[in-house]
Design an enzyme around this catalytic site. Structure first.
Site, mmCIF file in Angstrom:
data_model
loop_
_atom_site.group_PDB
_atom_site.id
_atom_site.type_symbol
_atom_site.label_atom_id
_atom_site.label_comp_id
_atom_site.label_asym_id
_atom_site.label_seq_id
_atom_site.Cartn_x
_atom_site.Cartn_y
_atom_site.Cartn_z
ATOM 1 N N CYS A 75 0.824 -1.221 0.000
ATOM 2 C CA CYS A 75 0.000 0.000 0.000
ATOM 3 C C CYS A 75 0.853 1.265 0.000
ATOM 4 C CB CYS A 75 -0.912 0.027 1.216
ATOM 5 S SG CYS A 75 -2.015 -1.360 1.309
ATOM 6 N N HIS A 79 -2.654 7.162 4.697
ATOM 7 C CA HIS A 79 -3.169 5.974 4.009
ATOM 8 C C HIS A 79 -4.553 5.638 4.570
ATOM 9 C CE1 HIS A 79 -3.542 2.178 2.112
ATOM 10 N NE2 HIS A 79 -3.357 1.454 3.218
ATOM 11 N N ASN A 85 -10.051 0.305 1.774
ATOM 12 C CA ASN A 85 -8.609 0.425 1.589
ATOM 13 C C ASN A 85 -8.278 0.034 0.147
ATOM 14 O OD1 ASN A 85 -5.857 0.061 1.520
ATOM 15 N ND2 ASN A 85 -5.755 -1.096 3.430
#
Ligand code: ACO
Length: 328
Positions: A120, A253, A283
């Site tokens: 990520c 994030h 996400n």
């Protein structure tokens, strides 16, 4: 790795685009597939819905409109791009790279084009790489894409991971500019924690278990995330001689509202400065930060002169921050 961008040419973001697939998956819909509920998901993660790509779509299809929007905003065409990096863990295929596929479709014929894998955190790594190549004079105009179709690698019978992730992509154009945009980066990795979030069987290491789905130790990742979001942000700010009070827009994030809240409180960032869209998209891995940046642009927060702090974290385990002065 940490550094302030004092040497080299000045580089900034001059175009920004984002895209999510059309299909909305609500928590109620997920609860028809696995034993979960809207109440549990919202309370533990803050996620209300996410997007899943259609079977006919690959990452390059979802990323393409984001690339076109970013180029249009920068007043450029594909042929003007000489570096194209795609941060992803779900490329169209292992090879050719999604970077090469997008470069071809966009008409960026002579561009260096490749994929970058840092979980990520990929978008932060890709930004730092592109910055370095532009600041050093190797390239003039870069397109940096962050995107994932994590729905492709989720176990649709595992409630502990299925509810967390979604699909989406964002793209930014980086150019050499007359005033300083990027001010500093901090990137790191701890491979020792890799098995806390991994995709066994997806490469050359053979496993007895034929399943190729995301496997995660949620509690370990939670502890890691809350620690590195704070440490990385503080490190890059200190290196650049700035404090958290100087930050106008904080883009963490988008993994989980509880993780974001924890980092925000520890850092001391007022909630009105924090960009949150995990409730709508879940996400989206490498797509998370560029999607959130695009949201901040749409709601008018990215004015010239604003100090923007982005921090990502994810599989690897990896983390990374970028600090920049928005230039246009
Ligand atoms: N619905 C209902 N119950 C569930 C679900 C679900 N979707 N998932 C787990 N549970 C159950 C568990 O089975 C457990 O039940 P038990 O007590 O009977 O054993 C109970 O809920 C509690 O489970 P925990 O795992 O302890 O729940 P926790 O409060 O830790 O929350 C969560 C889990 C949301 C995954 C949390 O650990 C977390 O957010 N971790 C970080 C995950 C993450 O962000 N990963 C990605 C980051 S990196 C990247 O972006 C790639």
């Amino acid at each position: 790795m940490i550094g302030a961008t004092k040497a080299g040419l000045d580089v900034s973001i001059t175009g920004l685009g984002s895209r999510v697939p059309d299909r909305v998956i609500t928590n109620d819909e997920l609860s028809q597939w696995v034993d979960t509920s809207d109440e549990w998901i919202v309370e533990r993660t803050g996620i209300r819905e996410r997007r899943f790509a259609d079977k006919s779509e690959a990452l390059s299809d979802v990323a393409m409109p984001a690339c076109k929007d970013a180029l249009a905003q920068a007043g450029l065409e594909g042929k003007d791009i000489d570096l194209l990096i795609v941060a992803t863990v779900t490329p169209d295929m292992s090879f050719p790279s999604t970077g090469a596929i997008l470069a071809d479709k966009l008409g960026a014929r002579d561009a260096a084009a490749y994929d970058l894998s840092a979980g990520c955190t990929g978008f932060m790594y890709a930004l730092a790489q592109a910055y370095g190549m532009l600041a050093g004079g190797l390239a003039k105009r870069a397109l940096v894409v962050g995107g994932d179709l994590l729905s492709r690698i989720l176990d649709f019978e595992d409630r502990s991971t299925l509810v967390l992730f979604g699909d989406g992509a964002g793209a930014v154009v980086l150019e050499v500019v007359p005033e300083q945009g990027f001010l500093g980066f901090e990137l790191g990795a701890d491979g020792g924690g890799g098995a806390s979030l991994w995709l066994p069987g997806s490469g050359s290491r053979l496993f007895d278990d034929p399943d190729r789905y995301v496997k995660m130790n949620g509690r370990e990742v939670f502890k890691f995330a809350t620690r590195v979001l704070v440490q990385s942000a503080e490190a890059v700010l200190a290196r650049c001689g700035l404090t958290i009070d100087d930050v106008d827009v904080y883009v963490p994030h988008q993994a989980n509202v509880r993780i974001i809240d924890h980092a925000t409180k520890r850092l001391g960032v007022p909630s009105e400065k924090v960009v949150v869209n995990v409730d709508r998209y879940g996400n989206t891995s490498s797509g998370s930060i560029p999607l959130a940046l695009a949201d901040a642009a749409i709601d008018g927060r990215l004015e010239a002169g604003k100090l923007v702090l982005m921090t990502g974290m994810g599989a690897g385990l990896t983390w990374g921050s970028a600090l920049m002065r928005w230039t246009r």
